[in-house]
Design an enzyme around this catalytic site. Structure first.
Site: not given
Ligand code: FAD
Ligand code: NAI
Length: 478
Positions: A122, A284, A457
């Site tokens: 989009g 990140g 409990h």
């Molecule tokens: P997204 O989920 O990134 O969705 C965006 C969507 O928009 C995608 O489908 C993309 O393809 C689409 N899009 C982008 N640009 C366009 C365009 N121009 N036109 C059409 N479509 C488009 N968060 C938690 O709360 N709990 C967790 O356990 C957790 N685990 C995670 C584990 C990992 C490995 C990662 C990477 C993230 C995790 N997160 C977790 C973070 C979570 O996935 C994100 O915060 C969340 O998906 C954000 O939702 P969103 O809708 O903003 O974006």
């Molecule tokens: P993060 O922000 O949790 O961790 C990134 C880590 O990398 C930080 O500790 C930072 O200090 C370190 N870092 C940054 N640059 C570096 C470098 N050059 N060398 C070494 N260390 C460095 O980000 P992450 O793990 O990539 O996840 C991204 C986001 O996805 C999270 O912030 C979270 O919001 C979301 N997420 C949430 C989950 C959940 O809710 N359970 C699970 C996984 C992701």
């Protein structure tokens, strides 16, 4: 198919698809556009969360935890397991199936709620607040189509940040996408960044047998968590075999025939080398506005790439809103969802409110880590007087019965009013336990409120009640 809508949502991650459903529930004509494609090129709504984030990571965490328990915890129950093996292909098929079920579930929900779904990219193609906005949808194949609506919700999410000079190839240098799809247990696995992804996915592959080394730039471990929780977590993860190096500075990286070579200096400044078969880079994520056409319509984006919004998720353009990872605030699925719901309700004339202070955080390691509200160090820095109560799972009957007595619940409450200001849990089912704390804080409960509520409990939730009793110095079971 009509091309005129009341609301167009760009992105079907947790922010976008939930916003679309809520807007449709409120009687608006809604289109949702999403570009994510599965391996066959088909629509895969659900965004990062469903496809390469929350859902698949939790699937692998569960599988790997079963494996670890069978190998290490069953014996204490008198259960002997011989010939224990892990079949990564089956584990990965299960993960892929769960993802697919979620993709299909969202498509079903769109149908049920009469949200028109478009699979394609989009792009904001023009318009204004009075006449409405045009969104061009480019499918993977075929002609672009233009949709119009007075209201547009941008929910385009985020993408992983790479290290300079080290692109993701998803074979040796892995983002979360590749890290979730490894097809066999690597002997050695490096992780740059000991944040949420590094710890969750590092734990998965360690449990399955990989030797995992995490290099973290910050001198403090899990700096966002309560310091006492972070200390306990570091102790537990180290004991499990994760090699975590804090204060690490990456000086050079190279992809080699055998894997990846990382040169780094440790906290004392000594040069070190890490050679691993695979390397996860989890330093990140960055907001994603690629292909959105933000610049063409004058949508304001800040220096770090986030779409600028006010507290209500309004952008600088009338009728254009943005939610989720593409705007300020924590990158969490449930935060994106709450913003999506709130924006849909604002469009429909309602006045919802999202309280960022009560957004829970969870890290799904074992032990799990979860918290809501402020940490002890934040309260100390703010100068607010507070009282603390805590209770260890070692003294909780259910935790003993389960066989998982690691960790504790810690409650922080205002010294004068007793209002709960923060709750921090490390231990079994922390992710579920924290919900009670979030409810309490939404109702601005005092620690005494929790302390006086009857908790079943034996349950882990009794540790929450005991921590609340602890605020007044009157725990019963310790
Ligand atoms: P997204 O989920 O990134 O969705 C965006 C969507 O928009 C995608 O489908 C993309 O393809 C689409 N899009 C982008 N640009 C366009 C365009 N121009 N036109 C059409 N479509 C488009 N968060 C938690 O709360 N709990 C967790 O356990 C957790 N685990 C995670 C584990 C990992 C490995 C990662 C990477 C993230 C995790 N997160 C977790 C973070 C979570 O996935 C994100 O915060 C969340 O998906 C954000 O939702 P969103 O809708 O903003 O974006
Ligand atoms: P993060 O922000 O949790 O961790 C990134 C880590 O990398 C930080 O500790 C930072 O200090 C370190 N870092 C940054 N640059 C570096 C470098 N050059 N060398 C070494 N260390 C460095 O980000 P992450 O793990 O990539 O996840 C991204 C986001 O996805 C999270 O912030 C979270 O919001 C979301 N997420 C949430 C989950 C959940 O809710 N359970 C699970 C996984 C992701």
């Amino acid at each position: 198919m009509s091309s005129e809508f009341d609301v167009i949502v760009i992105g079907a991650g947790p922010g976008g698809y939930i916003a679309a459903i809520r807007a449709a529930q409120l009687g608006l004509r809604v289109a949702c556009v999403d570009s994510w494609a599965n391996a066959r090129g088909g629509a895969a709504p659900g965004g990062t969360c469903t496809n390469v984030g929350c859902i698949p990571s939790k699937a692998l965490l569960q599988s790997s935890e079963h494996y670890e328990e069978a190998g290490h915890a069953f014996a204490a129950h008198g259960i002997t397991v011989s010939g224990l093996q892990v079949d990564v292909a089956t584990m990965q098929q299960r993960r892929a199936k769960i993802v697919q079920q979620n993709n299909e579930g969202i498509l079903y929900l769109f149908k049920k709620n009469k949200v028109t779904f478009f699979h394609g990219l989009g792009r904001l193609a023009g318009g204004n607040g009075d006449a409405g906005w045009q969104v061009a949808v480019q499918p993977r194949e075929g002609e672009a189509q233009t949709l119009t609506a007075r209201q547009v919700i941008v929910a385009t999410g985020s993408v992983p940040r790479s290290l300079p000079g080290l692109d993701f190839d998803e074979k040796r240098v892995l983002s979360n996408t590749g890290a979730l799809e490894i097809d066999g247990v690597p002997r050695t696995l490096g992780v740059i960044g000991a944040g949420v992804i590094g710890l969750e996915l590092g734990s998965v592959w360690r449990r399955l047998g990989a030797q995992v080394t995490l290099l973290e730039a910050m001198p403090d471990f899990l700096a966002a968590a309560d310091a006492q929780v972070a200390k306990e977590a570091l102790k537990q993860f180290t004991r499990q075999g994760l090699a975590i190096h804090l204060g690490a500075k990456i000086t050079a990286t190279a992809v080699t025939k055998k894997g990846v070579r990382v040169e780094w200096t440790d906290a004392k400044g000594a040069a070190q080398v890490l050679e691993v078969e695979r390397l996860i880079v989890s330093v990140g994520r960055k907001p994603n506005t690629d292909g959105l056409g933000a610049e063409a319509v004058g949508l304001a984006v800040d220096q770090r790439g986030f779409i600028e919004v006010d507290a209500d998720c309004r952008t600088n353009l009338p009728g254009i809103w943005a939610v989720g990872d593409v705007v300020r605030g924590p990158m969490l699925a449930h935060k994106a969802e709450e913003e999506g719901v709130a924006v849909a309700e604002r469009i429909a004339g309602q006045k919802p409110h999202v309280d960022f202070n009560t957004v829970p955080w969870v890290i799904y390691t074992a032990p799990e880590i979860a918290w809501v509200g402020q940490t002890e160090q934040q309260l100390a820095a703010s100068g607010r007087a507070f009282k603390t109560g805590s209770f260890p799972f070692a003294a909780n009957g259910r935790a003993r019965a389960i066989g998982d007595t690691t960790g504790f619940v810690k409650m922080l409450a205002d010294a004068q009013t007793d209002e709960i200001l923060g709750v921090h849990v490390i231990g079994p089912m922390a992710s579920e336990l924290v919900a009670e704390a979030a409810v309490a804080m939404e109702f601005r409960a005092s620690s005494e409120d929790i302390a006086r509520i009857c908790h079943a409990h034996p349950t882990l939730s009794e540790a929450m009640k005991e921590a609340a009793l602890g605020v007044a110095g009157r725990t019963l079971n310790i």
